[in-house]
Design an enzyme around this catalytic site. Structure first.
Site, PDB file in Angstrom:
ATOM      1  CE  LYS A   9     -12.492  -7.720   3.504  1.00 39.80           C
ATOM      2  NZ  LYS A   9     -11.267  -7.073   2.979  1.00 39.80           N
ATOM      3  CG  HIS A  37      -1.896  -1.102   1.288  1.00 42.27           C
ATOM      4  ND1 HIS A  37      -2.124  -1.820   2.438  1.00 42.27           N
ATOM      5  CD2 HIS A  37      -2.702  -1.637   0.349  1.00 42.27           C
ATOM      6  CE1 HIS A  37      -3.035  -2.746   2.202  1.00 42.27           C
ATOM      7  NE2 HIS A  37      -3.405  -2.657   0.933  1.00 42.27           N
ATOM      8  CB  SER A  87      -4.274  -6.823   4.653  1.00 40.94           C
ATOM      9  OG  SER A  87      -3.806  -5.570   4.229  1.00 40.94           O
ATOM     10  NE  ARG A  91      -2.511  -8.406  -3.792  1.00 40.64           N
ATOM     11  CZ  ARG A  91      -3.149  -9.085  -2.871  1.00 40.64           C
ATOM     12  NH1 ARG A  91      -2.491  -9.554  -1.839  1.00 40.64           N
ATOM     13  NH2 ARG A  91      -4.443  -9.311  -2.962  1.00 40.64           N
TER      14      ARG A  91
END
Length: 157
Positions: free
Chosen positions: A42, A18, A129, A91
Site C-alpha cells: 500500500k 480504531h 479508513s 466490523r
C-alpha cells in the site's frame, strides 16, 4: 506479568472505530501499543510520522497507550515489544474471515501470541479508513469519522 496488547494497522487514517477499540482495550490490558506498520503493498495517504503525532495527541492523557511504527512481521514486532496479545476490531463477517487467517499465521510465527477480537460498536461499524480517504480526497468533511482534524488534501500535479 504485564498484559501488553499490540493494536497493529496502517491507520491511514486512524478512525473513531480504531479509537473505540483502543479505549476498550485499555480496560482489558495494562498497556496498548498502537503499532503503525509499513504495508509494502500500500502507498500511504498521510505521512506515517504525521499520523503518529495525531494519534499521540489523542492519547496524551492516557499513559497506558503508546504509538510506535514498525517494519516487518507483526508477530515479530509483538515479540520485540513484549506484547503477548494482538488486539483487533471486527466490523463484520468479512473482517472476521480476513482477520482469522492473519491470526492463524501470526500464531504460527509467534506461538506465544494470542489474538483478541473486539466487535465494533454498532454506531461505528460503517467507518473505514478507505471510505474516509475517499471523502477527504474530494474535499468532503470527515470530522465525524476521525478523532482529530485532517490536513487539507494536497493533490500532486
Amino acid at each position: 506479568m504485564m498484559r501488553i496488547a499490540l493494536f497493529p494497522g496502517s491507520f491511514d487514517p486512524f478512525t473513531n472505530g480504531h479509537l473505540d477499540v483502543v479505549r476498550r482495550g485499555v480496560t482489558l490490558f495494562d498497556e496498548v501499543i498502537v503499532a503503525i506498520g509499513n504495508n509494502s503493498s500500500k502507498q500511504r495517504y498521510l505521512p506515517i510520522q504525521q499520523m503518529v503525532g495525531l494519534i499521540e495527541g489523542v492519547f496524551h492523557n492516557e499513559p497506558r497507550v503508546t504509538v510506535r511504527t514498525y517494519k516487518g512481521l507483526t508477530a515479530d514486532f509483538a515479540r520485540e515489544t513484549g506484547a503477548r496479545f494482538l488486539l483487533r476490531g471486527l466490523r463484520n463477517t468479512t473482517d472476521f474471515e480476513y482477520e482469522n487467517t492473519i491470526a492463524q499465521a501470526n500464531r504460527h510465527v509467534n506461538p506465544e501470541l494470542e489474538t483478541v477480537f473486539l466487535i465494533t460498536s454498532p454506531a461505528l461499524a460503517a467507518i473505514s479508513s478507505t471510505i474516509i480517504r475517499e471523502i477527504h480526497r474530494f474535499g468532503g468533511n470527515v470530522n465525524d469519522f476521525v478523532p482529530f482534524s485532517l490536513p487539507a488534501f494536497q493533490q500532486d500535479n
